[in-house]
Design an enzyme around this catalytic site. Structure first.
Site, mmCIF file in Angstrom:
data_model
loop_
_atom_site.group_PDB
_atom_site.id
_atom_site.type_symbol
_atom_site.label_atom_id
_atom_site.label_comp_id
_atom_site.label_asym_id
_atom_site.label_seq_id
_atom_site.Cartn_x
_atom_site.Cartn_y
_atom_site.Cartn_z
ATOM 1 N N SER A 129 0.631 -1.436 0.119
ATOM 2 C CA SER A 129 0.418 -0.371 0.348
ATOM 3 C C SER A 129 1.018 1.403 -0.052
ATOM 4 O O SER A 129 1.939 0.884 1.014
ATOM 5 C CB SER A 129 -0.867 -0.227 1.369
ATOM 6 O OG SER A 129 -0.828 1.192 1.216
ATOM 7 N N TYR A 153 -1.255 -1.321 10.592
ATOM 8 C CA TYR A 153 -1.865 -1.588 9.526
ATOM 9 C C TYR A 153 -0.727 -1.132 8.691
ATOM 10 O O TYR A 153 -0.137 -2.583 7.918
ATOM 11 C CB TYR A 153 -3.084 -1.112 8.982
ATOM 12 C CG TYR A 153 -3.602 -1.493 7.506
ATOM 13 C CD1 TYR A 153 -3.691 -2.255 6.732
ATOM 14 C CD2 TYR A 153 -3.354 0.379 6.518
ATOM 15 C CE1 TYR A 153 -3.966 -3.125 5.390
ATOM 16 C CE2 TYR A 153 -3.228 -0.291 5.715
ATOM 17 C CZ TYR A 153 -3.473 -1.595 5.290
ATOM 18 O OH TYR A 153 -3.553 -1.822 3.430
ATOM 19 N N LYS A 157 1.631 -3.765 6.658
ATOM 20 C CA LYS A 157 2.574 -3.871 4.886
ATOM 21 C C LYS A 157 4.337 -4.021 4.357
ATOM 22 O O LYS A 157 4.317 -4.780 4.123
ATOM 23 C CB LYS A 157 1.775 -2.847 4.333
ATOM 24 C CG LYS A 157 0.356 -3.144 4.430
ATOM 25 C CD LYS A 157 0.493 -4.236 3.468
ATOM 26 C CE LYS A 157 -1.686 -4.841 3.244
ATOM 27 N NZ LYS A 157 -2.182 -5.404 3.092
ATOM 28 N N PHE A 182 -2.540 3.017 -4.319
ATOM 29 C CA PHE A 182 -2.958 4.149 -3.809
ATOM 30 C C PHE A 182 -4.397 4.195 -3.379
ATOM 31 O O PHE A 182 -4.541 2.712 -2.849
ATOM 32 C CB PHE A 182 -2.373 5.136 -4.956
ATOM 33 C CG PHE A 182 -1.252 5.647 -4.391
ATOM 34 C CD1 PHE A 182 0.131 5.201 -5.434
ATOM 35 C CD2 PHE A 182 -0.382 7.009 -4.044
ATOM 36 C CE1 PHE A 182 1.417 4.704 -5.517
ATOM 37 C CE2 PHE A 182 0.978 6.690 -4.218
ATOM 38 C CZ PHE A 182 1.762 5.434 -4.036
#
Ligand code: NAD
Ligand code: UD1
Length: 350
Positions: A129, A153, A157, A182
């Protein structure tokens, strides 16, 4: 069929759109999903939309952390590659329940990688992300930017990206592509599959959608004093079908034996403000979106958009759709499925 692909999280928003593109592209596709944040109806609709190709889709309700179940699946089927979407993604929830996020996202991924290695399947595409860029100091964000995480979160990632780099470094047989998305919005143009968030949405587009269908009274605009053309935050919105196609390009890139572990942004390279997005949605839907101007949302960046050069050059992929198509298709889904894949709440007892 060309190849056999395993898609984790394939019943979810981005996963279901990617599974459809895979089937239409001639790939046999197996989906693993625990349905924690998705519905089996999505799988059924993908099958229908794929027409004849739908018979090459199989669904397995498995939690990724259930290693024996995953082992059984890999023993039965030889996969050429895995696209790994499965994970929890709500930033606010991750702040409240960090262990849930670390457990699900990290254990799920580690278990998957262990089972893949044990079965000699070492080709992976992972959903990362733009959150790994934190609050970028300049834009557009290139893949070389320094990385940081600003919530649990985001930390999952970043940590999974690092795990992938380490795994590939230790065993060069692995070929891994990390895709940094994005802001995915929009739905398949048929309006039959789309995003169906549980509870009150956090993200802009699903929120606007629920205001448009009368489930929520107004949109709060978080911040009107940013240094942007109309004072509201700027993001790089990308049509989910473009995003899904980016995964097909990434799969093709995995054929390159020199790929190693590589990272690509998937965005459009264009920034859009909140008010521009609202105006585009009002135009596409013919609905007025009542606005309440509010303060900045804590943790929000001012302007984020992608550099798309590397993906264009090396994946030969470029987003085709603009915000008009994103809003048109989102409205097609919203108007046909105002309650997502579910039914309206039963208010007859109250
Ligand atoms: P989604 O919640 O719609 O899909 C994720 C799917 O994974 C769900 O169907 C869920 O049931 C499944 N899942 C979760 N944990 C699982 C587990 N342990 N075992 C099996 N299945 C499990 O989310 P999405 O928007 O489609 O996002 C897909 C991926 O892309 C996620 O990893 C997300 O973090 C990442 N991503 C999403 C966005 C976004 O804005 N939607 C942006 C950047 C990155
Ligand atoms: C969110 C995630 C981020 C993820 C990204 C891509 C949060 C805090 N961050 O960020 O981790 O990588 O999506 O999917 O959830 N807005 C409003 N009103 C609303 C909702 C949003 O004005 O009700 C504004 C926001 O302030 C922002 C823009 O709309 O300027 C987009 O917000 P959102 O859709 O939540 O995406 P991101 O902020 O990019």
């Amino acid at each position: 069929m060309e190849k056999n692909i395993l898609v984790t999280g394939g019943a979810g928003y981005i996963g279901s759109h990617t599974v459809l593109q895979l089937l239409l592209g001639g790939y046999a596709t197996a989906v693993v999903d625990n349905l924690d944040n998705s519905s089996p109806v999505a799988i059924r609709r993908v099958k229908e939309l794929a027409g004849d190709h739908g018979r090459f889709l199989t669904f397995h309700q498995i939690d990724l952390r259930d290693k024996p179940a995953l082992e059984r699946l890999f023993s039965r089927t030889k996969f050429d590659a895995v696209i790994h979407f499965a994970g929890l993604k709500a930033v606010g929830e991750s702040v409240e329940k960090p262990l849930l996020y670390y457990n699900n996202n990290l254990f799920g991924t580690i278990t998957l990688l262990e089972v893949m290695a044990a079965h000699g399947c070492k080709n992976l595409v992972f959903s990362s992300s733009a959150t790994v860029y934190g609050w970028p100091k300049v834009v557009p964000c290139t893949e070389e930017f320094p990385l940081s995480a600003v919530n649990p979160y985001g930390r999952t990632k970043l940590c999974i990206e690092d795990i992938c780099r380490d795994v590939q470094h230790a065993d060069p047989e692995w070929r891994i592509i990390l895709l940094r998305y994005f802001n995915p919005v929009g739905t398949h143009p048929s309006g039959h599959i789309g995003e169906d968030p549980c509870g009150i949405p956090n993200n802009l587009m699903p929120y606007i959608q629920q205001v448009a269908v009368g489930r929520l009274p107004h949109l709060q605009v978080y911040g009107t004093d940013y240094n942007t053309k109309d004072g509201t935050g700027v993001r790089d919105y990308i049509h989910v079908v473009d995003l899904a196609d980016g995964h097909i390009s990434a799969l093709q890139k995995l054929d390159d034996p020199k790929i190693g572990c590589e990272v690509y942004n998937l965005g459009t390279g264009k920034g859009t403000t909140v008010l521009e997005m609202v105006a585009a949605f009002e135009k596409a839907s013919g609905k007025k979106i009542p606005l309440v101007m509010a303060g900045r949302r804590p943790g929000d960046a001012e302007i984020v958009y992608a550099s798309t050069e590397k993906a264009e050059r090396e994946l030969k992929w470029k987003a085709k759709y603009g915000i008009e198509e994103m809003c048109r298709d989102q409205w097609s889904w919203a108007s046909k499925n105002p309650y997502g894949y579910g039914s309206p709440p039963d208010t007859s007892q109250s």
